[in-house]
Design a protein around this motif. Structure first.
Motif, mmCIF file in Angstrom:
data_model
loop_
_atom_site.group_PDB
_atom_site.id
_atom_site.type_symbol
_atom_site.label_atom_id
_atom_site.label_comp_id
_atom_site.label_asym_id
_atom_site.label_seq_id
_atom_site.Cartn_x
_atom_site.Cartn_y
_atom_site.Cartn_z
ATOM 1 N N ILE A 174 20.738 97.724 84.464
ATOM 2 C CA ILE A 174 20.691 97.090 83.097
ATOM 3 C C ILE A 174 21.254 97.873 81.475
ATOM 4 C CG2 ILE A 174 18.373 96.737 81.302
ATOM 5 C CD1 ILE A 174 16.764 96.743 83.922
ATOM 6 N N ARG A 175 21.173 99.213 81.514
ATOM 7 C CA ARG A 175 21.433 99.398 80.197
ATOM 8 C C ARG A 175 23.274 99.504 80.543
ATOM 9 N NH1 ARG A 175 19.921 104.593 82.094
ATOM 10 N NH2 ARG A 175 18.973 104.901 80.454
ATOM 11 N N CYS A 176 23.250 99.737 81.494
ATOM 12 C CA CYS A 176 25.272 98.781 80.851
ATOM 13 C C CYS A 176 25.524 97.730 80.505
ATOM 14 C CB CYS A 176 25.748 99.763 82.780
ATOM 15 S SG CYS A 176 25.697 101.414 82.656
ATOM 16 N N LYS A 177 24.380 97.017 80.444
ATOM 17 C CA LYS A 177 24.680 95.106 80.411
ATOM 18 C C LYS A 177 25.887 94.627 81.405
ATOM 19 C CE LYS A 177 25.120 96.179 75.342
ATOM 20 N NZ LYS A 177 25.534 96.425 73.800
ATOM 21 N N ASN A 178 25.107 94.551 82.342
ATOM 22 C CA ASN A 178 25.331 94.427 83.827
ATOM 23 C C ASN A 178 24.246 93.529 84.463
ATOM 24 O OD1 ASN A 178 28.284 94.677 83.204
ATOM 25 N ND2 ASN A 178 27.851 97.138 84.634
ATOM 26 N N CYS A 179 22.742 92.883 84.035
ATOM 27 C CA CYS A 179 22.186 91.819 84.833
ATOM 28 C C CYS A 179 21.780 90.904 83.899
ATOM 29 C CB CYS A 179 21.030 92.577 84.833
ATOM 30 S SG CYS A 179 19.364 92.259 85.545
ATOM 31 N N TYR A 180 22.144 90.005 84.447
ATOM 32 C CA TYR A 180 21.674 89.019 83.425
ATOM 33 C C TYR A 180 20.261 87.982 84.662
ATOM 34 C CZ TYR A 180 26.330 88.846 81.313
ATOM 35 O OH TYR A 180 27.427 89.415 80.219
ATOM 36 N N ALA A 181 19.621 87.436 83.166
ATOM 37 C CA ALA A 181 18.517 87.315 83.909
ATOM 38 C C ALA A 181 18.113 85.621 83.176
ATOM 39 C CB ALA A 181 17.804 87.780 84.261
ATOM 40 N N ARG A 182 16.429 85.290 83.827
ATOM 41 C CA ARG A 182 16.381 83.832 83.403
ATOM 42 C C ARG A 182 14.774 85.130 83.218
ATOM 43 N NH1 ARG A 182 16.059 77.801 82.276
ATOM 44 N NH2 ARG A 182 13.593 77.840 81.661
ATOM 45 N N ILE A 183 13.731 84.763 82.874
ATOM 46 C CA ILE A 183 12.814 85.937 82.118
ATOM 47 C C ILE A 183 11.997 84.608 81.109
ATOM 48 C CG2 ILE A 183 11.090 87.566 82.387
ATOM 49 C CD1 ILE A 183 13.747 88.983 82.324
ATOM 50 N N SER A 184 10.816 84.207 82.023
ATOM 51 C CA SER A 184 9.906 83.178 81.241
ATOM 52 C C SER A 184 8.878 83.100 82.547
ATOM 53 C CB SER A 184 10.609 81.588 81.591
ATOM 54 O OG SER A 184 10.091 80.894 80.851
ATOM 55 N N ASP A 185 7.716 83.004 80.870
ATOM 56 C CA ASP A 185 6.552 82.424 81.692
ATOM 57 C C ASP A 185 6.045 81.106 82.372
ATOM 58 O OD1 ASP A 185 5.685 81.416 79.875
ATOM 59 O OD2 ASP A 185 3.989 82.890 78.832
ATOM 60 N N THR A 186 6.973 80.275 82.347
ATOM 61 C CA THR A 186 6.990 78.551 82.705
ATOM 62 C C THR A 186 8.012 77.838 83.051
ATOM 63 O OG1 THR A 186 8.228 78.044 80.681
ATOM 64 C CG2 THR A 186 5.231 78.507 80.525
ATOM 65 N N LEU A 187 8.481 77.304 83.866
ATOM 66 C CA LEU A 187 9.163 76.381 84.529
ATOM 67 C C LEU A 187 9.822 75.821 84.251
ATOM 68 C CD1 LEU A 187 7.157 75.852 87.816
ATOM 69 C CD2 LEU A 187 8.623 77.612 87.610
ATOM 70 N N ARG A 201 2.690 89.549 86.628
ATOM 71 C CA ARG A 201 3.422 89.838 84.872
ATOM 72 C C ARG A 201 2.929 88.296 84.810
ATOM 73 N NH1 ARG A 201 5.720 94.077 81.977
ATOM 74 N NH2 ARG A 201 5.684 95.813 84.140
ATOM 75 N N ASP A 202 2.986 88.253 83.861
ATOM 76 C CA ASP A 202 2.959 86.426 83.519
ATOM 77 C C ASP A 202 4.472 85.954 82.874
ATOM 78 O OD1 ASP A 202 -0.265 86.579 83.307
ATOM 79 O OD2 ASP A 202 0.235 86.243 80.699
ATOM 80 N N GLU A 203 5.012 87.620 82.294
ATOM 81 C CA GLU A 203 6.441 86.978 82.444
ATOM 82 C C GLU A 203 7.591 87.400 83.587
ATOM 83 O OE1 GLU A 203 8.523 85.919 77.821
ATOM 84 O OE2 GLU A 203 8.351 87.626 78.989
ATOM 85 N N GLN A 204 7.722 86.345 84.956
ATOM 86 C CA GLN A 204 8.351 87.024 86.009
ATOM 87 C C GLN A 204 9.817 85.814 85.034
ATOM 88 O OE1 GLN A 204 5.909 86.058 89.249
ATOM 89 N NE2 GLN A 204 4.596 85.488 88.316
ATOM 90 N N VAL A 205 10.791 87.011 86.058
ATOM 91 C CA VAL A 205 12.266 86.764 86.880
ATOM 92 C C VAL A 205 12.411 85.385 87.488
ATOM 93 C CG1 VAL A 205 14.639 87.188 87.714
ATOM 94 C CG2 VAL A 205 12.821 89.088 87.196
#
Length: 286
Positions: A174-187, A201-205
């Motif tokens: 993550i620190r090297c900016k090499n992780c991409y993700a969609r993180i949300s609490d809704t579909l 957690r409410d927000e999840q990957v």
């Protein structure tokens, strides 16, 4: 190998950049075939003064233009030295032949057929615009997804001997900016994200993927994962399309990855995005 073998090494790596992306990335940093560090050493097999094959020997063993004959030369050295590498990775024929020549005992896991895939054009499905680079604020949301991905893909938990090393690894990605993700609490279609046992957690990957290896023109994607409660809904294809688009926008013309042949759902998803098979890997884990 020495400095004088750099031109030969560059020429051999260029023959199959998707297969050789790890060593290409090292060579771009060091500028020399004389690769020798705590992370590993590049050994050559020679016909007189002329190199005919090379092997990166570190935590992983990675062959370059190897053959059964050069495998035998390496195996004699490795058998004499004793095992200190964790895995063999590369062209299926070469890796399985090399394994057969080692007296390292029973492997922890063998992935005998892993399609090597690549995409050198824009994706053919619409990218998910909500897929962005993760930040360190997302670490403890990303972390359980990373554990689940590793465990399902490799066959054992990365934290069975303690969490510190794997947590540091995820933090570094993550620190090297090499992780991409969609993180949300809704579909995407509305409604809350279903909970799964690894997080409260409410927000999840919903989707994540890592740039595991980065060279100037090519990257290798690793750690692809979709929330187990929302799979088969198109999130993987749209997420991978976003990773491809964002990566190509930064000047990396080719995105590559490899997957297990029995993961038919993932292979169908990669095909939908536009990936095509360019080789076949095998991985042997000790």
């Amino acid at each position: 190998m020495g400095h004088q073998h750099t031109t030969w090494l560059k020429s051999q790596l260029a023959l199959n950049p998707c297969e050789n992306v790890y060593l290409i990335s090292l060579l771009e940093v060091t500028g020399t075939a004389q690769l020798n560090s705590p992370a590993g050493t590049l050994y050559g097999v020679f016909d007189g003064d002329r190199p005919v094959a090379a092997y990166w020997v570190g935590g992983n063993i990675i062959p370059v233009t190897a053959s059964p004959g050069t495998n035998q030369v390496l195996a004699e050295m490795l058998n004499a030295d004793g095992r200190y590498s964790c895995s063999l990775i590369g062209d299926r024929t070469i890796i399985l032949d090399l394994q057969s020549r080692l007296n390292w005992g029973r492997a922890r896991g063998v992935r005998e057929r892993q399609p090597l895939l690549a995409l050198s054009s824009d994706p053919v499905v619409e990218p998910d615009e909500a897929v962005v680079r993760a930040t360190l604020d997302d670490l403890h949301t990303i972390y359980p997804a990373s554990i689940d991905m590793f465990t399902k893909e490799v066959g054992f938990s990365p934290i069975e001997d303690g969490e510190s090393n794997f947590l540091a690894r995820v933090r570094g990605i993550i620190r090297c900016k090499n992780c991409y993700a969609r993180i949300s609490d809704t579909l995407p279609q509305g409604g809350p994200v279903p909970r799964w046992p690894a997080t409260d957690r409410d927000e999840q990957v919903l989707f994540k993927a890592d740039i595991g290896i980065r060279a100037r023109r090519i990257v290798q994607v690793q750690g692809v994962w979709v929330h187990p409660e929302v799979r088969m809904q198109g999130l993987g294809a749209a997420g991978m399309a976003a990773v491809v688009k964002r990566t190509r926008d930064k000047g990396h013309t080719t995105v590559s990855l490899y997957a297990n042949d029995y993961n038919e759902a993932a292979l169908r998803m990669y095909s939908r995005v536009g990936f095509e098979q360019v080789g076949t890997f095998a991985t042997v884990m000790y």
